[in-house]
Write a protein that holds these residues in place. Sequence first.
Motif, PDB file in Angstrom:
ATOM      1  N   ARG A   1      30.355  43.687  38.938  1.00  0.00           N
ATOM      2  CA  ARG A   1      31.774  43.660  38.558  1.00  0.00           C
ATOM      3  C   ARG A   1      32.681  43.475  39.772  1.00  0.00           C
ATOM      4  NH1 ARG A   1      35.651  47.276  38.801  1.00  0.00           N
ATOM      5  NH2 ARG A   1      34.202  48.942  39.359  1.00  0.00           N
ATOM      6  N   LEU A   2      32.414  44.200  40.848  1.00  0.00           N
ATOM      7  CA  LEU A   2      33.282  44.121  42.024  1.00  0.00           C
ATOM      8  C   LEU A   2      33.273  42.732  42.645  1.00  0.00           C
ATOM      9  CD1 LEU A   2      32.548  47.554  43.750  1.00  0.00           C
ATOM     10  CD2 LEU A   2      34.593  46.876  42.483  1.00  0.00           C
ATOM     11  N   VAL A   3      32.100  42.118  42.695  1.00  0.00           N
ATOM     12  CA  VAL A   3      32.007  40.767  43.261  1.00  0.00           C
ATOM     13  C   VAL A   3      32.660  39.759  42.319  1.00  0.00           C
ATOM     14  CG1 VAL A   3      30.413  38.920  43.925  1.00  0.00           C
ATOM     15  CG2 VAL A   3      29.971  41.273  44.658  1.00  0.00           C
ATOM     16  N   LYS A   4      32.420  39.927  41.027  1.00  0.00           N
ATOM     17  CA  LYS A   4      32.986  38.994  40.049  1.00  0.00           C
ATOM     18  C   LYS A   4      34.513  39.010  40.105  1.00  0.00           C
ATOM     19  CE  LYS A   4      30.961  38.960  36.072  1.00  0.00           C
ATOM     20  NZ  LYS A   4      30.547  39.306  34.681  1.00  0.00           N
ATOM     21  N   GLU A   5      35.088  40.190  40.311  1.00  0.00           N
ATOM     22  CA  GLU A   5      36.550  40.298  40.385  1.00  0.00           C
ATOM     23  C   GLU A   5      37.127  39.534  41.565  1.00  0.00           C
ATOM     24  OE1 GLU A   5      37.307  44.464  40.413  1.00  0.00           O
ATOM     25  OE2 GLU A   5      37.082  44.702  38.242  1.00  0.00           O
ATOM     26  N   LYS A   6      36.333  39.333  42.605  1.00  0.00           N
ATOM     27  CA  LYS A   6      36.794  38.597  43.773  1.00  0.00           C
ATOM     28  C   LYS A   6      36.702  37.082  43.585  1.00  0.00           C
ATOM     29  CE  LYS A   6      37.558  42.312  46.225  1.00  0.00           C
ATOM     30  NZ  LYS A   6      38.939  42.718  46.582  1.00  0.00           N
ATOM     31  N   CYS A   7      35.936  36.655  42.583  1.00  0.00           N
ATOM     32  CA  CYS A   7      35.752  35.216  42.374  1.00  0.00           C
ATOM     33  C   CYS A   7      36.960  34.604  41.660  1.00  0.00           C
ATOM     34  CB  CYS A   7      34.482  34.970  41.554  1.00  0.00           C
ATOM     35  SG  CYS A   7      32.969  35.410  42.437  1.00  0.00           S
ATOM     36  N   ASP A   8      37.179  33.335  41.916  1.00  0.00           N
ATOM     37  CA  ASP A   8      38.312  32.631  41.306  1.00  0.00           C
ATOM     38  C   ASP A   8      38.004  32.176  39.885  1.00  0.00           C
ATOM     39  OD1 ASP A   8      40.178  32.353  43.753  1.00  0.00           O
ATOM     40  OD2 ASP A   8      38.255  31.635  44.505  1.00  0.00           O
TER      41      ASP A   8
END
Length: 246
Positions: free
Chosen positions: A206-213
């Motif tokens: 989730r944390l990494v996905k939130e950083k993706c555009d």
Amino acid sequence: MRYEEFTIEGRNSVIEAFRAGKTVDKLFLLEHCTESFMNTIVREAKKQDTLIQYVKKERLDQMSETGHHQGVIAYIAAYAYATVDEIIKKAEEKGEAPFVFLLDEIEDPHNLGAIIRTANLAGAHGVIIPKHRAAGLTATAIKASAGAIHYTPVAKVTNLSKTIEDLKKKGLWFVCADMNGTAMYDLNLTGSIGLVIGNEGKGVSRLVKEKCDFTASIPMAGDIDSLNASVAAGVLAYEIVRQRRL
């Protein structure tokens, strides 16, 4: 080449490996051991930010090839890691928009090696992996890369989300693989780009996905709902290749 060739056992061997500057991917220590040499090993491991796992004697006995582990087993990287800056510099030297793979907790070294191979063939400038909860550059991963490791640098970072933030400042944008994302054919995947591939079972965190555009899905027409992580990486990578050639 066997993984065991990059396994070091015993207190003195492990301490000397750290002091010689070897990259230690993982360190397994006997739990509840209070001998003074353990403090020395832990101190050296923390200097390198090595992942430390405290395990029972039975686990160490199972892992040991020599039968004389003395409560300490270390996994040494079979190949030197690059830095993220070196990966971006490689793109600059080629006069190309950066194309980077980021792997979020890929645990199978065969998958890691296969993805490095795909990254090389797709023209990516490097692969970035996290230090924790992920496969490293073991002999198994290197063999699976089929020689690609000699041409495609791999960087290891403490925090993948922070790395994404830093690379965004350099002009990269990020797309992650997600079954519920936008069909990859409907996204603009050109320019300076980072392709994020998630864990074999859980996908992108989730944390990494939130950083993706953006999130990108691969259209599926079969009876099962997912692809192997390395296959998914290949499919998405070559859609990026196709769009970059237009």
